[in-house]
Write a protein that holds these residues in place. Sequence first.
Motif, PDB file in Angstrom:
ATOM      1  N   TYR A   7    -128.249 -48.137 -33.223  1.00 30.04           N
ATOM      2  CA  TYR A   7    -127.360 -47.252 -34.005  1.00 30.04           C
ATOM      3  C   TYR A   7    -128.588 -46.427 -34.759  1.00 30.04           C
ATOM      4  N   THR A  16    -117.397 -44.768 -34.593  1.00 28.90           N
ATOM      5  CA  THR A  16    -116.784 -45.299 -33.526  1.00 28.90           C
ATOM      6  C   THR A  16    -118.049 -45.914 -32.846  1.00 28.90           C
ATOM      7  N   MET A  66    -123.425 -54.221 -27.734  1.00 29.98           N
ATOM      8  CA  MET A  66    -122.507 -53.370 -28.641  1.00 29.98           C
ATOM      9  C   MET A  66    -121.876 -54.554 -29.159  1.00 29.98           C
ATOM     10  N   HIS A 108    -118.291 -54.612 -33.386  1.00 33.31           N
ATOM     11  CA  HIS A 108    -118.487 -53.118 -33.402  1.00 33.31           C
ATOM     12  C   HIS A 108    -117.606 -52.792 -33.594  1.00 33.31           C
ATOM     13  N   PRO A 109    -117.144 -51.925 -34.321  1.00 28.90           N
ATOM     14  CA  PRO A 109    -115.632 -51.299 -34.620  1.00 28.90           C
ATOM     15  C   PRO A 109    -114.716 -50.501 -33.606  1.00 28.90           C
ATOM     16  N   ALA A 110    -115.287 -50.475 -32.410  1.00 31.80           N
ATOM     17  CA  ALA A 110    -115.001 -50.051 -31.232  1.00 31.80           C
ATOM     18  C   ALA A 110    -114.146 -50.490 -30.493  1.00 31.80           C
ATOM     19  N   LEU A 168    -108.532 -42.657 -32.908  1.00 32.38           N
ATOM     20  CA  LEU A 168    -109.084 -43.160 -33.733  1.00 32.38           C
ATOM     21  C   LEU A 168    -110.598 -43.413 -33.248  1.00 32.38           C
ATOM     22  N   ASP A 169    -110.465 -43.962 -32.077  1.00 28.61           N
ATOM     23  CA  ASP A 169    -111.879 -43.762 -31.271  1.00 28.61           C
ATOM     24  C   ASP A 169    -112.479 -42.840 -30.749  1.00 28.61           C
ATOM     25  N   ILE A 170    -111.687 -41.653 -30.016  1.00 29.87           N
ATOM     26  CA  ILE A 170    -112.469 -40.025 -29.845  1.00 29.87           C
ATOM     27  C   ILE A 170    -112.469 -39.464 -31.410  1.00 29.87           C
ATOM     28  N   GLY A 171    -112.341 -40.028 -32.521  1.00 28.74           N
ATOM     29  CA  GLY A 171    -112.064 -39.019 -33.913  1.00 28.74           C
ATOM     30  C   GLY A 171    -110.678 -39.023 -34.302  1.00 28.74           C
ATOM     31  N   ARG A 176    -112.213 -33.948 -23.955  1.00 31.15           N
ATOM     32  CA  ARG A 176    -113.355 -36.074 -24.085  1.00 31.15           C
ATOM     33  C   ARG A 176    -112.831 -37.059 -22.909  1.00 31.15           C
ATOM     34  N   ILE A 187    -112.936 -38.994 -17.189  1.00 29.01           N
ATOM     35  CA  ILE A 187    -113.512 -39.921 -18.072  1.00 29.01           C
ATOM     36  C   ILE A 187    -112.985 -40.946 -17.079  1.00 29.01           C
ATOM     37  N   PHE A 200    -120.986 -41.059 -20.565  1.00 31.53           N
ATOM     38  CA  PHE A 200    -122.638 -41.708 -21.659  1.00 31.53           C
ATOM     39  C   PHE A 200    -121.429 -42.424 -22.740  1.00 31.53           C
ATOM     40  N   LEU A 201    -122.422 -42.892 -24.143  1.00 29.56           N
ATOM     41  CA  LEU A 201    -122.592 -43.954 -24.819  1.00 29.56           C
ATOM     42  C   LEU A 201    -121.128 -43.270 -25.449  1.00 29.56           C
ATOM     43  N   ALA A 202    -120.337 -42.067 -25.625  1.00 27.86           N
ATOM     44  CA  ALA A 202    -119.098 -41.856 -25.981  1.00 27.86           C
ATOM     45  C   ALA A 202    -118.824 -42.010 -25.671  1.00 27.86           C
ATOM     46  N   ASP A 203    -118.432 -42.072 -23.982  1.00 33.85           N
ATOM     47  CA  ASP A 203    -117.449 -42.114 -22.875  1.00 33.85           C
ATOM     48  C   ASP A 203    -117.120 -43.811 -22.939  1.00 33.85           C
ATOM     49  N   ILE A 207    -116.942 -45.787 -25.235  1.00 30.03           N
ATOM     50  CA  ILE A 207    -115.980 -45.879 -26.591  1.00 30.03           C
ATOM     51  C   ILE A 207    -114.634 -45.556 -25.631  1.00 30.03           C
TER      52      ILE A 207
END
Lengths: 331, 401
Positions: free
Chosen positions: A134, A215, B18, B22-24, B126-129, B205, B209, B381-384, B386
Amino acid sequence: MIELLGLVIKTFVVFAIVLTHVAYTTYAERKIIGRAQARMGPMEVGPHGLLQPIADFIKIFFKEDIIPMNAEKLLFKIAPLVVLVFTTINLTVIPFTSDFIIADLNIGVLFILASASVAVYGVILAGWSSNSKYSFLGGIRSASQVLSYEIALGLSLAGVVLMAGSLNLREIVYAQHKTAFGIYAIPQIIGFVVFIIAAFAETNRAPFDLPEAETELVAGYLTEYSAFRYALFFLAEYIAMYVMASICTLCFLGGWTIPKFITDFLPFLEKVPGIVWFAIKVYAFIFLYIWIRATFPRYRFDQLLSIGWKVLIPAGIINIFITAFIKRFAL
Amino acid sequence: MGKLEIEKLSDSNFILQMGPHHPATHGVLRLFCEFEGERVIKITPDIGYLHRGIEKLSETKTYPVAMTLTDRLDYISSMINNIGYCLAVERLLNIEPPPRAKFIRTVVSELTRLSSHLLWLATHALDIGAMTVFLYAFREREQILQFFEKICGARLTVSYPRIGGVRFDINSFVLDEIYKFMDTMLNRIDEYETLLTENRIWIARTKNIGVISAAEAVSLGLTGPALRASGVYYDVRKHMPYDAYNEVEFEVPLGENGDTYDRYLCRIREMRQSVFIVKQCIEKMPKGEIITDKAIDIDISPERKRLFVAEDSLWSGFIAFLDEKRELIPKGEIYSAVEAPKGELGFYIVSDGGGKPYRMRIRAPSFIHISAIPKLCEGHFLADVIAIIGTLDIVMGEADR
């Protein structure tokens, strides 16, 4: 000798003031975001939670400093220092008023851009030496993000440098004061917008806080850090915010001066000391940072880079061309 | 999941574990991810970290007692789990709750749906910020939980419905309060939308997706908003109406593209529909009994207890009624489903005539939605990843059971 002593005292004064500001920016951030989110923010420690930053400091100072077993120990220890030192060093070239500056460099703008690039090494080292996936991803993200946005940042400032005809931050403010608007934010509107966006990315703040995207990456390059080393990163981040806010104030908002058309209209404002105007402008910029953090979601990494390369850099280049053209032919 | 698969992986890919902490990952979901750079090659979900054996445990509990276990399935919409279970047993017993109980159940169901969707919105954002939406949504969720507290004394694990009705009547003052809150709720939903629906970052975002076509969604067994966002019209409340759903008017919002943004819009519209349903129910609320005479229950009056307790029952605490064939509960099996906030929540109960379920199988939407993660994450992607976990609205308590 006396000069040297004066310099040391100046440095201490600046550092003390900035540290207090950093401590209370965390407080302000929590309070402002709290208000934005229909809650109170810190309320327990001291009246309205005013002693909260001090309590936080004491807590974090006495926590156990954990270094992961598989970490690259030396680099792991150096990384936060690199970040902190190269962020803090920027404060030396910032003129807070017309006569208060630690080192009046001819190339103030360049110096800040250069040391900001060195600071990112600390982040990369932190990500790599932690030996955690990470952290590693966070470090890589930070590297490419800061590199991309550094260009946009430099391009946006190039317009200002062209207009002022100097790289010295003091000269830039004086040149600004002589123009009709008194601030470069209006003639350099493209550069101003590019600068603000790039400044957010450069300091890893929302909506570009991908390196520490909570997150996805838990805490990015900070994941394995604890106690005071962790605090050092935070300190660096907030100092970087203040540096960016100061550059914005100096290069686009007229520094410690206020536009002439205002003083013509309200002459008594001339009596207000310059540091007050400087502080107001910086605080406004910091407020913007916090406000945006409370409002927007986070960009995805590829989207962040495409904004940097496809929008901000072309806009910055166009801005330079327009500025250069006007400077050469119209004036 | 194990050593075998790790050995098969090539060296060039970036492997990331993961979770389960993990927070998400919304609880204790573990994802075994293989990346190339930050692009997903393969994702394998691993579940079972919250397994409590609820299905097996329910075989050792009597019918009324087993209901309390269903609270712990999807612990943020326990009211609907209870209702789903009670409906199944009622259908097995062939009894029906009185009209007032039906309306009360519909009100609390929709309140639960609201609170569950609020929690989804909060964590997804929150996951998306977008952290402000998180606290806004929790503010309203708190109000709904307070209504639950006023109705039955509990906030999360309510165990409020009963087989054949509900436990307590709702006070008319509380009904008025709920009615008034529904108007504010509509404004609050608008407030969330101003922060997200047209936000460029949010659209960037979530649009395109985790796209899933209608056919794929059906074949994977997705239900609820995740299915409707792909444009499939299927809602248990419309197709197999239970409680008072055939007496109220509401629309079933459908999406078009089946992406994360459509799922978001679907749920937001669904929240509005829930508000309308609650309002209609309160307007039409009939007077009368709240539990039928034939109900089997753990807290009926002593007079009725004497009527229904089997005379030769060794365990005097057990209350049920006996029919001519001396069966506590008619023999047979039943599948009965309700529209939970996450999708179709089904209870399949086999009865051997005794006082305890012979077998209870729970069709948990979260469990099935987890199986869609690898498909949805393809090429993202990794962010997706989440964002996709968030959009599927997974609760591990339900997936692991």
